[in-house]
Design an enzyme around this catalytic site. Structure first.
Site, PDB file in Angstrom:
ATOM      1  CD  GLU A 141      -9.500 -18.623   9.110  1.00  0.00           C
ATOM      2  OE1 GLU A 141      -8.817 -17.936   9.345  1.00  0.00           O
ATOM      3  OE2 GLU A 141     -10.658 -18.097   7.909  1.00  0.00           O
ATOM      4  NE  ARG A 177      -0.571   7.086 -11.151  1.00  0.00           N
ATOM      5  CZ  ARG A 177      -0.335   7.926 -11.020  1.00  0.00           C
ATOM      6  NH1 ARG A 177       0.788   7.926  -9.870  1.00  0.00           N
ATOM      7  NH2 ARG A 177      -0.748   9.171 -11.228  1.00  0.00           N
ATOM      8  N   PRO A 195      -0.827 -10.360   5.483  1.00  0.00           N
ATOM      9  CG  PRO A 195      -2.768 -10.014   7.343  1.00  0.00           C
ATOM     10  CD  PRO A 195      -2.034 -11.015   5.959  1.00  0.00           C
ATOM     11  CG  ASP A 224       1.296  11.400  -8.633  1.00  0.00           C
ATOM     12  OD1 ASP A 224       0.803  12.212  -9.098  1.00  0.00           O
ATOM     13  OD2 ASP A 224       2.183   9.949  -8.971  1.00  0.00           O
TER      14      ASP A 224
END
Length: 252
Positions: A120, A158, A93, A173
């Site tokens: 965790e 890709r 995170p 894109d």
């Protein structure tokens, strides 16, 4: 390029690597993906890879020793010298958000070792000793890093030459610098009328310049509505022409 993935759930990757258009990248060796389970490098009858956190609290923490032995096995398999080691990437995170520029960087690289955490988290001492880069899929928490690793691998694959049917597909894109970082425009296909809704006449005109102008205007409109920050960035970079500004003014 080669990506080694440290994961407690290597079975999650098998269908992904064999499905969809990006499977070409893996089948042809354009993106070499190898899976490593740290449980194979744990000790004891139960091959334990996690333990309770010091200081108390909920959940378990991945232990440093099995991860370090697993990483050492990868380094040996890659026959790396200390000054040519592939970076170790942890999905976390606190990491840098995975955006187009990040994907383009890794797509042009020689690869990396991807670490998928669970529980965790991972013993901070291992992170301090070995992790080079931390990446995040977004401001939310997943059960593990596997989904983030799959997302990065898919985005990188890709962009490899020969993977997509049309080499120019990724140039159109969303977020691509070829489109000045704007979102993509709407797309339509047959039938020309569906449930009373018709294809925009500009796309049926056969006039390529008009079609491209319509698509540019639609990209501007979509981006202004959903991601005005990208409009501001394109403007600051000098990517918006007078016709672009006029199209945006008509939206106001």
């Amino acid at each position: 390029m080669r990506f080694d993935v440290i994961t407690l759930f290597p079975e999650l990757f098998a269908p992904f690597l064999a499905s969809g258009v990006t499977r070409r990248a893996y089948a042809q060796g354009l993106v070499d993906v190898r899976l490593w389970n740290p449980r194979d490098y744990a000790e004891g009858n139960y091959r334990r890879v996690d333990d309770r956190p010091f200081g108390g609290g909920p959940g378990m923490v991945m232990m440093a020793p099995p991860l370090e032995r697993c990483l050492a096995a990868i380094r040996a398999d890659r026959a790396e010298s200390p000054d040519t080691q592939a970076p170790l990437v942890l999905f976390s995170p606190i990491g840098t958000p995975i955006q187009h520029g990040v994907v383009a960087h890794w797509a042009a690289s020689a690869g990396a070792v991807l670490l998928c955490g669970r529980y965790e988290g991972i013993d901070q001492r291992f992170i301090d000793a070995h992790v080079d880069v931390q990446l995040s899929l977004g401001d939310f928490v997943l059960s593990g890093g596997e989904i983030a690793a799959l997302a990065l691998l898919d985005a990188v694959a890709r962009l490899q030459p020969g993977v997509l049917n049309d080499e120019g597909s990724h140039q159109l894109d969303s977020f691509n610098p070829a489109l000045d970082g704007l979102l993509d425009c709407p797309h339509y296909t047959r039938p020309e009328e569906w449930n009373g809704r018709t294809v925009p006449p500009e796309l049926l005109s056969g006039h390529h310049a008009h079609i491209e102008r319509w698509r540019r205007d639609q990209r501007l409109a979509t981006t202004a509505k959903h991601r005005p920050d990208l409009i501001a960035a394109a403007r600051a970079a000098g990517h918006l022409a007078p016709l672009d500004e006029a199209a945006l003014a008509r939206l106001a």
